[in-house]
Design an enzyme around this catalytic site. Structure first.
Site, PDB file in Angstrom:
ATOM      1  N   TRP A  18       0.860  -1.181   0.000  1.00 45.77           N
ATOM      2  CA  TRP A  18       0.000   0.000   0.000  1.00 45.77           C
ATOM      3  C   TRP A  18       0.902   1.239   0.000  1.00 45.77           C
ATOM      4  O   TRP A  18       1.935   1.238   0.668  1.00 45.77           O
ATOM      5  CB  TRP A  18      -0.890  -0.021   1.247  1.00 45.77           C
ATOM      6  CG  TRP A  18      -2.056   0.888   1.107  1.00 45.77           C
ATOM      7  CD1 TRP A  18      -2.194   2.130   1.665  1.00 45.77           C
ATOM      8  CD2 TRP A  18      -3.230   0.660   0.332  1.00 45.77           C
ATOM      9  NE1 TRP A  18      -3.389   2.680   1.276  1.00 45.77           N
ATOM     10  CE2 TRP A  18      -4.049   1.794   0.461  1.00 45.77           C
ATOM     11  CE3 TRP A  18      -3.668  -0.403  -0.462  1.00 45.77           C
ATOM     12  CZ2 TRP A  18      -5.278   1.911  -0.167  1.00 45.77           C
ATOM     13  CZ3 TRP A  18      -4.893  -0.289  -1.091  1.00 45.77           C
ATOM     14  CH2 TRP A  18      -5.684   0.860  -0.943  1.00 45.77           C
ATOM     15  N   HIS A  52      -3.493 -11.526   3.092  1.00 50.82           N
ATOM     16  CA  HIS A  52      -3.771 -11.311   4.523  1.00 50.82           C
ATOM     17  C   HIS A  52      -5.268 -11.164   4.775  1.00 50.82           C
ATOM     18  O   HIS A  52      -6.048 -10.958   3.854  1.00 50.82           O
ATOM     19  CB  HIS A  52      -3.049 -10.051   5.004  1.00 50.82           C
ATOM     20  CG  HIS A  52      -3.624  -8.792   4.439  1.00 50.82           C
ATOM     21  ND1 HIS A  52      -3.331  -8.335   3.170  1.00 50.82           N
ATOM     22  CD2 HIS A  52      -4.496  -7.894   4.953  1.00 50.82           C
ATOM     23  CE1 HIS A  52      -3.993  -7.222   2.943  1.00 50.82           C
ATOM     24  NE2 HIS A  52      -4.721  -6.924   4.007  1.00 50.82           N
ATOM     25  N   HIS A  58      -9.680  -3.332  12.351  1.00 53.31           N
ATOM     26  CA  HIS A  58      -8.967  -2.548  11.324  1.00 53.31           C
ATOM     27  C   HIS A  58      -9.642  -1.188  11.099  1.00 53.31           C
ATOM     28  O   HIS A  58      -8.969  -0.176  10.963  1.00 53.31           O
ATOM     29  CB  HIS A  58      -8.937  -3.357  10.022  1.00 53.31           C
ATOM     30  CG  HIS A  58      -8.062  -2.779   8.946  1.00 53.31           C
ATOM     31  ND1 HIS A  58      -6.951  -1.997   9.192  1.00 53.31           N
ATOM     32  CD2 HIS A  58      -8.130  -2.893   7.586  1.00 53.31           C
ATOM     33  CE1 HIS A  58      -6.383  -1.655   8.054  1.00 53.31           C
ATOM     34  NE2 HIS A  58      -7.076  -2.172   7.067  1.00 53.31           N
ATOM     35  N   HIS A 163     -15.143  -1.029   3.863  1.00 55.79           N
ATOM     36  CA  HIS A 163     -14.537  -1.793   4.955  1.00 55.79           C
ATOM     37  C   HIS A 163     -15.437  -1.779   6.197  1.00 55.79           C
ATOM     38  O   HIS A 163     -15.646  -2.809   6.840  1.00 55.79           O
ATOM     39  CB  HIS A 163     -13.160  -1.210   5.325  1.00 55.79           C
ATOM     40  CG  HIS A 163     -12.026  -1.784   4.540  1.00 55.79           C
ATOM     41  ND1 HIS A 163     -11.525  -1.182   3.409  1.00 55.79           N
ATOM     42  CD2 HIS A 163     -11.282  -2.911   4.713  1.00 55.79           C
ATOM     43  CE1 HIS A 163     -10.526  -1.911   2.924  1.00 55.79           C
ATOM     44  NE2 HIS A 163     -10.358  -2.959   3.692  1.00 55.79           N
TER      45      HIS A 163
HETATM   46 ZN   LIG Z   1      -6.005  -5.336   4.840  1.00 54.81          ZN
END
Ligand SMILES: [Zn+2]
Length: 211
Positions: A18, A52, A58, A163
């Protein structure tokens, strides 16, 4: 013998990460060549590098870490769904063409897998990810795990909402898969992330076994 597809990215320092995140470092702290009694290596990496899983913590406060993810969600029948080449963002519209009935684990195969096949070493902002409307449909359909073949499930410029919707819906997110050798269909998924206490994500070895 049933064929086992390893859909895990090989962790190397060249693997794209990232933007802004360092790649992995694996180096010897003990070396036979240098007179030590054994070769011993040390690994330094971000938990969201390569293949992952994301834990609820998160994107959500006061939520469980990766060690609490249910093995029932991580292991079981999964459906690999081919997303058409021309699709740049997976939306509610894209998913209307997909029959989710009976699926608890779904994995999107997109044109992203070509990046891995080509050995691309730079991060690609134009990867295929999903938006909030698709995330909502996935939650409504009772899915337990959703996977994709790039480093995020969400489209590059729209990370937070998808997310939050997925993790808030109790769905395990599996990212960084290499599906270039896998065809659409049903497989037995075995996804075993490292059991890191309190971590917001963890690297995983992931395989699909022919059914
Ligand atoms: Zn991730």
């Amino acid at each position: 013998m049933k064929k086992i597809y390893d859909i895990t990215l090989t962790l190397t320092p060249e693997l794209p990460t990232w933007p802004g995140e360092p790649g992995i470092q694996l180096y010897r702290t003990g070396s036979l060549e240098h007179g030590d009694s054994a070769n011993v290596s040390k690994l330094e990496m971000m938990v969201h590098t390569g293949t992952h899983v994301d834990a609820p913590s998160h994107f959500l406060p006061n939520q469980p870490g990766v060690e609490e993810l249910s093995l029932d969600a991580l292991v079981g029948t999964a459906t690999v769904i081919q997303i058409p080449e021309g699709c740049n963002t997976i939306t509610e519209e894209t998913l209307k063409a997909v029959d989710f009935r009976g699926n608890q684990r779904i994995i999107f195969k997109t044109r992203n897998s070509y990046y891995w096949q080509k050995g691309e070493t730079t991060f690609q902002t134009g990867y295929v990810g999903l938006d909030a409307s698709a995330a909502k449909i996935i939650v409504e359909c009772g899915i337990r795990l959703v996977g994709i073949d790039y480093l995020s499930i969400a489209a590059y410029h729209d990370q937070i909402a998808p997310h939050k919707i997925l993790l808030g819906g109790g769905i395990v997110i599996l990212e960084g898969l290499d599906l270039s050798l896998v065809e659409a269909g049903n497989y037995l998924l075995c996804c075993l992330p490292l059991k890191l206490q309190g971590s917001d994500g963890a690297p995983a070895r992931v395989v699909l076994i022919e059914q």
